[in-house]
Design an enzyme around this catalytic site. Structure first.
Site, PDB file in Angstrom:
ATOM      1  N   HIS A 229      15.480 -65.990  37.288  1.00  0.00           N
ATOM      2  CA  HIS A 229      15.906 -67.549  37.718  1.00  0.00           C
ATOM      3  C   HIS A 229      15.122 -68.143  36.726  1.00  0.00           C
ATOM      4  CE1 HIS A 229      16.919 -70.905  39.517  1.00  0.00           C
ATOM      5  NE2 HIS A 229      16.187 -70.986  40.581  1.00  0.00           N
ATOM      6  N   HIS A 270      24.848 -65.133  33.965  1.00  0.00           N
ATOM      7  CA  HIS A 270      24.720 -66.132  34.966  1.00  0.00           C
ATOM      8  C   HIS A 270      25.451 -65.417  36.100  1.00  0.00           C
ATOM      9  CE1 HIS A 270      24.487 -70.131  36.714  1.00  0.00           C
ATOM     10  NE2 HIS A 270      23.487 -70.261  36.030  1.00  0.00           N
ATOM     11  N   ASP A 326      18.392 -71.123  29.536  1.00  0.00           N
ATOM     12  CA  ASP A 326      16.905 -70.622  29.465  1.00  0.00           C
ATOM     13  C   ASP A 326      17.167 -69.968  27.994  1.00  0.00           C
ATOM     14  OD1 ASP A 326      16.984 -69.906  32.711  1.00  0.00           O
ATOM     15  OD2 ASP A 326      15.722 -71.253  31.788  1.00  0.00           O
TER      16      ASP A 326
HETATM   17  C1  SDX Z   1      18.810 -69.622  35.669  1.00  0.00           C
HETATM   18  O1  SDX Z   1      22.051 -70.019  39.616  1.00  0.00           O
HETATM   19  C2  SDX Z   1      21.609 -70.926  38.648  1.00  0.00           C
HETATM   20  O2  SDX Z   1      22.223 -71.719  38.707  1.00  0.00           O
HETATM   21  C3  SDX Z   1      20.362 -70.554  38.015  1.00  0.00           C
HETATM   22  C4  SDX Z   1      20.002 -71.463  36.920  1.00  0.00           C
HETATM   23  C5  SDX Z   1      19.827 -72.880  37.263  1.00  0.00           C
HETATM   24  O3  SDX Z   1      19.947 -73.829  36.686  1.00  0.00           O
HETATM   25  O4  SDX Z   1      19.304 -72.874  38.529  1.00  0.00           O
HETATM   26  O5  SDX Z   1      21.192 -71.695  35.774  1.00  0.00           O
HETATM   27  C6  SDX Z   1      18.850 -71.022  36.116  1.00  0.00           C
HETATM   28  O6  SDX Z   1      18.428 -68.825  36.822  1.00  0.00           O
HETATM   29  C7  SDX Z   1      19.758 -68.820  34.689  1.00  0.00           C
HETATM   30  C8  SDX Z   1      19.566 -67.313  34.544  1.00  0.00           C
HETATM   31  C9  SDX Z   1      18.366 -67.145  34.038  1.00  0.00           C
HETATM   32  N1  SDX Z   1      18.348 -65.667  34.107  1.00  0.00           N
HETATM   33  C10 SDX Z   1      18.066 -64.812  33.228  1.00  0.00           C
HETATM   34  O7  SDX Z   1      18.407 -65.195  32.053  1.00  0.00           O
HETATM   35  C11 SDX Z   1      17.776 -63.379  33.184  1.00  0.00           C
HETATM   36  C12 SDX Z   1      18.588 -62.419  32.800  1.00  0.00           C
HETATM   37  N2  SDX Z   1      20.002 -62.496  33.183  1.00  0.00           N
HETATM   38  C13 SDX Z   1      20.048 -61.586  34.321  1.00  0.00           C
HETATM   39  O8  SDX Z   1      19.137 -61.173  35.184  1.00  0.00           O
HETATM   40  C14 SDX Z   1      21.457 -61.951  35.014  1.00  0.00           C
HETATM   41  O9  SDX Z   1      22.529 -62.269  34.113  1.00  0.00           O
HETATM   42  C15 SDX Z   1      21.474 -63.112  36.059  1.00  0.00           C
HETATM   43  C16 SDX Z   1      20.438 -62.566  37.385  1.00  0.00           C
HETATM   44  C17 SDX Z   1      21.314 -64.229  35.618  1.00  0.00           C
HETATM   45  C18 SDX Z   1      22.821 -62.535  36.654  1.00  0.00           C
HETATM   46  O10 SDX Z   1      23.091 -61.265  37.297  1.00  0.00           O
HETATM   47  P1  SDX Z   1      24.276 -60.730  37.920  1.00  0.00           P
HETATM   48  O11 SDX Z   1      24.881 -61.751  38.930  1.00  0.00           O
HETATM   49  O12 SDX Z   1      24.037 -59.313  38.016  1.00  0.00           O
HETATM   50  O13 SDX Z   1      25.166 -60.856  36.746  1.00  0.00           O
HETATM   51  P2  SDX Z   1      26.559 -60.381  36.534  1.00  0.00           P
HETATM   52  O14 SDX Z   1      26.907 -60.199  37.910  1.00  0.00           O
HETATM   53  O15 SDX Z   1      27.281 -61.359  35.863  1.00  0.00           O
HETATM   54  O16 SDX Z   1      26.360 -58.913  35.804  1.00  0.00           O
HETATM   55  C19 SDX Z   1      27.592 -58.144  35.464  1.00  0.00           C
HETATM   56  C20 SDX Z   1      27.078 -57.042  34.554  1.00  0.00           C
HETATM   57  C21 SDX Z   1      26.257 -56.159  35.512  1.00  0.00           C
HETATM   58  O17 SDX Z   1      26.335 -55.004  34.892  1.00  0.00           O
HETATM   59  P3  SDX Z   1      27.430 -53.838  35.648  1.00  0.00           P
HETATM   60  O18 SDX Z   1      26.898 -53.650  36.857  1.00  0.00           O
HETATM   61  O19 SDX Z   1      28.944 -54.763  35.527  1.00  0.00           O
HETATM   62  O20 SDX Z   1      27.659 -52.518  34.548  1.00  0.00           O
HETATM   63  O21 SDX Z   1      26.322 -57.540  33.315  1.00  0.00           O
HETATM   64  C22 SDX Z   1      25.073 -57.029  33.385  1.00  0.00           C
HETATM   65  C23 SDX Z   1      24.784 -56.481  35.024  1.00  0.00           C
HETATM   66  O22 SDX Z   1      23.826 -55.600  34.990  1.00  0.00           O
HETATM   67  N3  SDX Z   1      24.086 -57.907  33.004  1.00  0.00           N
HETATM   68  C24 SDX Z   1      23.365 -57.735  32.055  1.00  0.00           C
HETATM   69  C25 SDX Z   1      22.620 -59.062  31.855  1.00  0.00           C
HETATM   70  N4  SDX Z   1      23.093 -59.989  32.632  1.00  0.00           N
HETATM   71  C26 SDX Z   1      23.903 -59.316  33.721  1.00  0.00           C
HETATM   72  N5  SDX Z   1      23.351 -56.747  31.119  1.00  0.00           N
HETATM   73  C27 SDX Z   1      22.099 -57.092  29.979  1.00  0.00           C
HETATM   74  N6  SDX Z   1      21.436 -58.171  30.063  1.00  0.00           N
HETATM   75  C28 SDX Z   1      21.853 -59.273  30.871  1.00  0.00           C
HETATM   76  N7  SDX Z   1      21.234 -60.349  30.572  1.00  0.00           N
END
Ligand code: SDX
Length: 391
Positions: A229, A270, A326
């Site tokens: 996050h 996201h 971020d």
């Molecule tokens: C913020 O909610 C908000 O509004 C938050 C925020 C705010 O203003 O409050 O916007 C601020 O928290 C932004 C996010 C910051 N976090 C990061 O940048 C950390 C890296 N990102 C990941 O941890 C992830 O993208 C999340 C946690 C943000 C979202 O995770 P999800 O919900 O699992 O993402 P998804 O469902 O879209 O994922 C789909 C696929 C998955 O793989 P499969 O199971 O389909 O094979 O994409 C993969 C995930 O494993 N994936 C990634 C990835 N993010 C998702 N793979 C590699 N690198 C990544 N960053």
């Protein structure tokens, strides 16, 4: 009954609450604060102007803004007793650990006769928190670097005051750079609110028990700290340092795609945006302006190449993984001389107005309270307790 926006029935059942503060459309990459597009607010307003909007539902007149700025500036001081809190922390304590504790402790200072059902009590609580977060964050930083605490000044802007409290010393005047002041002000607008993100939902859930609002905000700070996050801005810089050179990008992109590897591309993806995060686009432009003034950061070029490669990669395209808010913000903070550990406290300062606006909305209208979450039980079937001798 959902105002101007229509939702498919499946979405309605997943919504945790109703709110009139921020609208997100993850597919279109739309972000509205009280109906105003984030792009226009970032272009035309100040963070305090947008804070007034989030709190009150309408943009302030010039007179209302002047009064609001005066009110906030006159709540920036913290009780001297609060400063003693820092003596309890080691100097290498993470500032988010200190902020969680110190902000939570405000509940011990502002609880006498606090009646959260009284709109005026809710308003002064909001003003105190918005005003004191920069002072507390700067105090954390000064504790980390073992320098004397610098008191806020009422003649400085919100972000100018923060920069002054962080970087001034009693030995000499500190010149606030208007480029830095402006960049931070826009960053704070972009981070001010974001619908029911994890930390805002945490504040709503904690506040739904009618707990002291300072304690509810402290819960939000704790949640924001997570690298999935708000902690992502710090994690992006560490990731870029880990990648080190453009020649290593392919290797790290492969790691991010490998399900057996826990590595993720920080700053990508996201929970809601399946399109570009509109804030990331604005931040990328600010990045170029700041680096034009402060000298290029090799990590900027690395970040741009990483974005380019990832956005052409099937894995990221299929999963609609784009840079989020971020991805570039840390590069700007670094260029402004803000240490990595202070990136998430910057996010917490900016998000405080969003957290407290949601808290106020919920307390004012219990119908907007987050319900008590339920679960699907998948544990053992009902059974009798055996005597210990038979276990
Ligand atoms: C913020 O909610 C908000 O509004 C938050 C925020 C705010 O203003 O409050 O916007 C601020 O928290 C932004 C996010 C910051 N976090 C990061 O940048 C950390 C890296 N990102 C990941 O941890 C992830 O993208 C999340 C946690 C943000 C979202 O995770 P999800 O919900 O699992 O993402 P998804 O469902 O879209 O994922 C789909 C696929 C998955 O793989 P499969 O199971 O389909 O094979 O994409 C993969 C995930 O494993 N994936 C990634 C990835 N993010 C998702 N793979 C590699 N690198 C990544 N960053």
């Amino acid at each position: 009954e959902f105002g101007y926006f229509t939702y498919d029935p499946g979405f309605v059942s997943t919504a945790s609450c109703k709110s009139a503060i921020t609208y997100l459309n993850g597919d279109k990459g739309d972000l509205l604060y009280r109906g105003y597009p984030i792009e226009q607010l970032a272009e035309q307003c100040s963070h305090l102007e947008v804070s007034y909007l989030l709190l009150n539902g309408e943009l302030p007149t010039a007179e209302q803004l002047k009064t609001f700025e005066y009110t906030i500036s006159h709540h920036t001081l913290i009780k001297d007793n609060l400063l003693k809190f820092f003596d309890g922390f080691n100097h290498d304590a993470h500032p988010m650990a200190m902020m969680t504790g110190v902000v939570g402790s405000l509940a011990g200072f502002y609880h006498d006769n606090l009646n959260i059902l009284d709109p005026d009590h809710r308003k002064i609580t909001a003003h105190r928190l918005i005003a004191k977060m920069p002072t507390i964050a700067a105090a954390c930083y000064k504790h980390n670097i073992q320098q004397p605490f610098i008191y806020p000044r009422n003649d400085l802007s919100y972000c100018g005051n923060l920069l002054h409290m962080m970087f001034a010393t009693p030995c000499e005047e500190y010149e606030i750079d208007p480029v830095a002041e402006k960049a931070m002000d826009v960053l704070f607008i972009l981070h001010a609110d974001h619908e029911q993100n994890a930390s805002t939902s945490t504040v709503r859930l904690a506040g739904s028990s009618d707990a002291n609002p300072y304690a509810a905000i402290a819960a939000g700070i704790a949640c924001l700290w997570g690298p999935a996050h708000g902690g992502a801005n710090e994690a992006v810089l560490r990731m870029l340092d880990q990648i080190g050179d453009v020649s290593n990008i392919e290797k790290f992109v492969a790691k991010a795609k490998d399900k057996n590897d826990s590595f993720k591309l920080m700053g990508f993806g996201h929970r809601v945006y399946k399109n570009f995060d509109p804030r990331a686009k604005i931040i990328k432009t600010i990045c170029h302006d700041v680096l034009a003034k402060y000298g290029n950061d090799p990590r900027m070029e690395l970040a741009m190449r990483l974005e380019e490669i990832a956005l052409q990669d099937e894995y990221f395209i299929e999963r609609k993984l784009y840079p989020n808010v971020d991805f570039y913000s840390g590069i700007i903070y670094k260029a402004l001389g803000i240490p990595v550990e202070m990136f998430t406290p910057m996010f917490a300062i900016a998000r405080t107005v969003g957290w407290i606006s949601h808290w106020m909305e919920m307390i004012a209208d219990p119908a907007k309270k987050i319900g008590r979450p339920r679960q699907l039980y998948i544990g053992a079937a009902k059974r009798d307790v055996p005597a210990i001798s038979t276990r």
